[in-house]
Design an enzyme around this catalytic site. Sequence first.
Site, PDB file in Angstrom:
ATOM      1  N   LYS A 258       0.832  -1.208   0.000  1.00  0.00           N
ATOM      2  CA  LYS A 258       0.000   0.000   0.000  1.00  0.00           C
ATOM      3  C   LYS A 258       0.876   1.271   0.000  1.00  0.00           C
ATOM      4  O   LYS A 258       2.091   1.185   0.064  1.00  0.00           O
ATOM      5  CB  LYS A 258      -0.941  -0.041   1.207  1.00  0.00           C
ATOM      6  CG  LYS A 258      -1.902  -1.257   1.179  1.00  0.00           C
ATOM      7  CD  LYS A 258      -3.023  -1.055   0.207  1.00  0.00           C
ATOM      8  CE  LYS A 258      -3.821  -2.252  -0.218  1.00  0.00           C
ATOM      9  NZ  LYS A 258      -4.304  -3.269   0.635  1.00  0.00           N
TER      10      LYS A 258
HETATM   11  C1  PLP Z   1      -5.614  -4.100   0.877  1.00  0.00           C
HETATM   12  C2  PLP Z   1      -7.082  -3.907   0.814  1.00  0.00           C
HETATM   13  C3  PLP Z   1      -7.929  -4.386   1.825  1.00  0.00           C
HETATM   14  C4  PLP Z   1      -7.449  -5.239   2.954  1.00  0.00           C
HETATM   15  O1  PLP Z   1      -6.490  -4.640   3.772  1.00  0.00           O
HETATM   16  P1  PLP Z   1      -5.648  -5.556   4.789  1.00  0.00           P
HETATM   17  O2  PLP Z   1      -4.903  -4.542   5.603  1.00  0.00           O
HETATM   18  O3  PLP Z   1      -4.736  -6.406   3.980  1.00  0.00           O
HETATM   19  O4  PLP Z   1      -6.595  -6.333   5.598  1.00  0.00           O
HETATM   20  C5  PLP Z   1      -9.280  -4.105   1.727  1.00  0.00           C
HETATM   21  N1  PLP Z   1      -9.781  -3.401   0.696  1.00  0.00           N
HETATM   22  C6  PLP Z   1      -9.009  -2.941  -0.306  1.00  0.00           C
HETATM   23  C7  PLP Z   1      -9.630  -2.164  -1.412  1.00  0.00           C
HETATM   24  C8  PLP Z   1      -7.635  -3.192  -0.284  1.00  0.00           C
HETATM   25  O5  PLP Z   1      -6.868  -2.752  -1.285  1.00  0.00           O
END
Ligand code: PLP
Length: 388
Positions: free
Chosen positions: A192
Amino acid sequence: MTIRHLLSDVDMGKEEALAVAEVIRSKWLSLGPRTAEFEHCFAQAFSVKHAVALSNCTAALHLALMGLDVGPGDEVLLPSYTFVATANAVLYQGATPVFVDIMGEDDLNLAADDLESKISTRSKAIIVVHLAGFPAGMDRIMTLAQKNGLSVVEDACHAIGATFGDPANKRFSGRKAGTVGDAGCFSFFANKNLVTGEGGMLVTDDEALASRVRLARSHGMTKSSWDKAHGRAYGYDVVQLGYNYRCTELTSALGLIQLSKLPHGNAARKRFATSYRERLTGLPGISIPFEGRLEDSAHHIFPILLEKSGERPRFRESLDAQGIQSSVHYPPVHEFSHYLEKFPNQRHLDRTEDVAAREVTLPLHPLLTERGVQDVCAAVEETVSAAL
Ligand SMILES: *Cc1c(COP(=O)(O)O)cnc(C)c1O
């Protein structure tokens, strides 16, 4: 062929190493002063009253729905064109997901018209995803929510740091994505824009919601280990069902530094996205969604659409052969076996299905270089002209 350009990479170095080492020396490893500081700084940076650090964003989505009293019998409207975690959180609460189609091949966010047509007497909440970093049109979505008494959760995993600014967000212009719904959820997963490996944050201006989420994060207990270790509590009660969704101090130490790097990282992403657009716009055989939306995005990923879905495997193989990683965001949630079995009638999301079959994600991260962008573009051009 060796990989020349990674899909995603992380700007992490000495500062993070020192911050983590300090936590290790302190020997206090979960929920403590670093996490309190991370929450405080995050709330300030996003101009929200409350920020609650959690183990990941899936936990944040889950606790947002729990905190907003979403339960069995309730329907939650959300896009199918998202990561599966968005929908899984609905199932954790025993509620029913109702999948909404996207706007189309330029705007990959959920369509307010389809949303409105799917609101029923059982509707309880909407989850908005700001895909690829581009805020969805919150003016209409919030109006629909208010008119129908629905809660709104923003899955802002892609849009961390994005500022509302396009005409479909006039009402919220200048505010940060994730801060206009009842709750906003962020992820700090390894790929991210703000990275701690695992980690998440729930933000809200609703004090009652924030305290329910804080309780549920640590088993529903009224006192934390920090309180107990510091003589502030000798016993505790459990006042609601809770989970272990705690954030570690190591995560928060990383998060504090990554938060300070976010504006710089997002600015780099924007520069590279701009260069991609300059070179690839108008190239026969592909199109680039979210035209003219450079300013209000966090540029989490760089999606392009091929003209024909059948070309995708060969297109990606060709990039691969030239040392360029690519990905697909996303296979629609309603087409996964688990969802097909449970919700067999939720079909006919024509625009979602069409776009999802033609999408390819190109490398985009803060450590990409201008040369890297040009390399990737050259490979895309070569691949497209070979197909003509
Ligand atoms: C990465 C992501 C998630 C999940 O996040 P985690 O921290 O891995 O649980 C949920 N929604 C979207 C759109 C994502 O890109």
